[in-house]
Scaffold this motif. Structure first.
Motif, PDB file in Angstrom:
ATOM      1  N   SER A  57      -2.070 -11.117 -14.536  1.00  0.00           N
ATOM      2  CA  SER A  57      -1.933 -10.533 -15.890  1.00  0.00           C
ATOM      3  C   SER A  57      -1.650 -11.354 -16.993  1.00  0.00           C
ATOM      4  O   SER A  57      -0.941 -10.972 -17.905  1.00  0.00           O
TER       5      SER A  57
ATOM      6  N   GLN B 125      -6.284 -15.099 -18.328  1.00  0.00           N
ATOM      7  CA  GLN B 125      -7.338 -13.872 -18.935  1.00  0.00           C
ATOM      8  C   GLN B 125      -8.270 -14.722 -19.811  1.00  0.00           C
ATOM      9  O   GLN B 125      -9.553 -14.856 -19.793  1.00  0.00           O
TER      10      GLN B 125
ATOM     11  N   THR C 289     -13.636 -12.426 -25.806  1.00  0.00           N
ATOM     12  CA  THR C 289     -12.276 -12.464 -25.717  1.00  0.00           C
ATOM     13  C   THR C 289     -11.781 -11.633 -27.104  1.00  0.00           C
ATOM     14  O   THR C 289     -10.203 -11.565 -27.118  1.00  0.00           O
TER      15      THR C 289
ATOM     16  N   GLU D  46     -10.109  -3.434 -24.251  1.00  0.00           N
ATOM     17  CA  GLU D  46     -10.393  -4.645 -23.335  1.00  0.00           C
ATOM     18  C   GLU D  46     -11.657  -4.593 -22.308  1.00  0.00           C
ATOM     19  O   GLU D  46     -12.240  -5.336 -22.002  1.00  0.00           O
TER      20      GLU D  46
END
Length: 310
Positions: free
Chosen positions: A107, A112, A176, A256
């Motif tokens: 997380s 990420q 992203t 996302e």
């Protein structure tokens, strides 16, 4: 001084975040020094990995740097047993080991973004480069009529480098942008242009800074590194101050998932990068962008904002 905000507005935050690019420069510098001293391959790899790990430790072990070091170690180990390098396999090893060591890193925003960027570079970058090549194909030496003959190889090499840098920037931003929009509420529009302008200065800047640290008694080296750093910061501020360099956006958390869904669709219906397809896609993107601009900045409904100052 607002420098971090300027890098964020210009879409260049990845340049100042310790990641694989910085670690690759450190690894290459240390490996080159040990190679010039005649150190054998085995001890050289061990010392280089150890000093690279020390570099990551001194940078407070950000997730992106740890990911890069694990990939680097996997690559060195693979070459040691005669296996070829494979970025996606190294990325998978890094992700699995880091999540096993600390499940909460899944997380972490840096983890990420780092994983998505490397995956997009491995999977999408060649395809994006082929799309750019279909729109603006490379010119042969005969077509460079206005370029002097001795300079034509350098111009062709420059064109290839520009295409590669633009393809890498577009691939990373496509992967992203959703996480950035949900987390920060802003999306940079000058990211690809900024990467073309400032990106090539990254390697010389980091290398000059490392040499300046090793040659502290020589004042000229440190001055050159600072001068290059000022140039990078000035260019970044200029790009960040362009009109609509970054725009605010309100995106729900489910946004996302859009890059992942888009990647699945692209994998299922893998199109050939033809000019007709690119023209239609570009036209649709422009229409959507103009409609969003009119909705957000022209047809803005009246509103009342109350500041709860306590």
């Amino acid at each position: 001084q607002g420098t971090s905000d300027a890098f964020s507005a210009a879409g260049l935050s990845h340049l100042i975040a310790v990641s694989g690019a910085h670690l690759a420069i450190v690894f290459s510098l240390v490996d080159g020094l040990l190679l010039s001293l005649g150190v054998d391959r085995g001890p050289r790899n061990f010392l280089t990995l150890a000093l690279s790990a020390l570099f990551v430790l001194l940078c407070a072990c950000p997730a992106s740097a740890v990911r890069a070091w694990v990939m680097l170690a996997a690559g060195v180990a693979g070459r040691g047993v005669g296996r070829r390098g494979h970025a996606l396999s190294g990325l998978a090893v890094a992700g699995i080991l880091m999540c096993l060591a600390d499940p909460f890193c899944a997380s972490d925003l840096g983890f990420q973004l780092s994983m998505l960027s490397v995956a997009s570079l491995s999977l999408l970058c060649p395809y994006v480069r082929a799309m750019i090549e279909s729109v603006a194909p490379s010119r042969s030496y005969r077509e460079m009529r206005f370029v002097p003959r001795p300079l034509r190889p350098y111009v062709a090499r420059l064109g290839r480098n520009v295409r590669s840098s633009l393809a890498a920037s577009l691939a990373c931003q496509l992967a992203t942008w959703a996480i950035v929009a949900v987390t920060f509420g802003r999306v940079s529009l000058v990211g690809p242009l900024a990467s073309l302008v400032v990106g090539p200065l990254l390697s010389p800047l980091v290398l000059a800074a490392l040499v300046a640290c090793l040659a502290l008694p020589v004042p000229v080296v440190g001055g050159l590194a600072l001068g290059l750093a000022r140039l990078v910061v000035k260019l970044t501020h200029m790009l960040a101050n362009l009109p609509f360099s970054s725009i605010p956006i309100v995106a729900p958390a489910c946004t996302e998932l859009l890059p992942i869904i888009g990647g699945i669709v692209l994998l299922a219906f893998w199109p050939r990068p033809s000019r007709r397809m690119l023209r239609r896609a570009s036209l649709g993107t422009v229409i959507v962008a103009v409609a969003l601009f009119l909705r957000l900045y022209v047809l803005v409904p009246p509103s009342v904002t109350v500041l709860d100052v306590g």
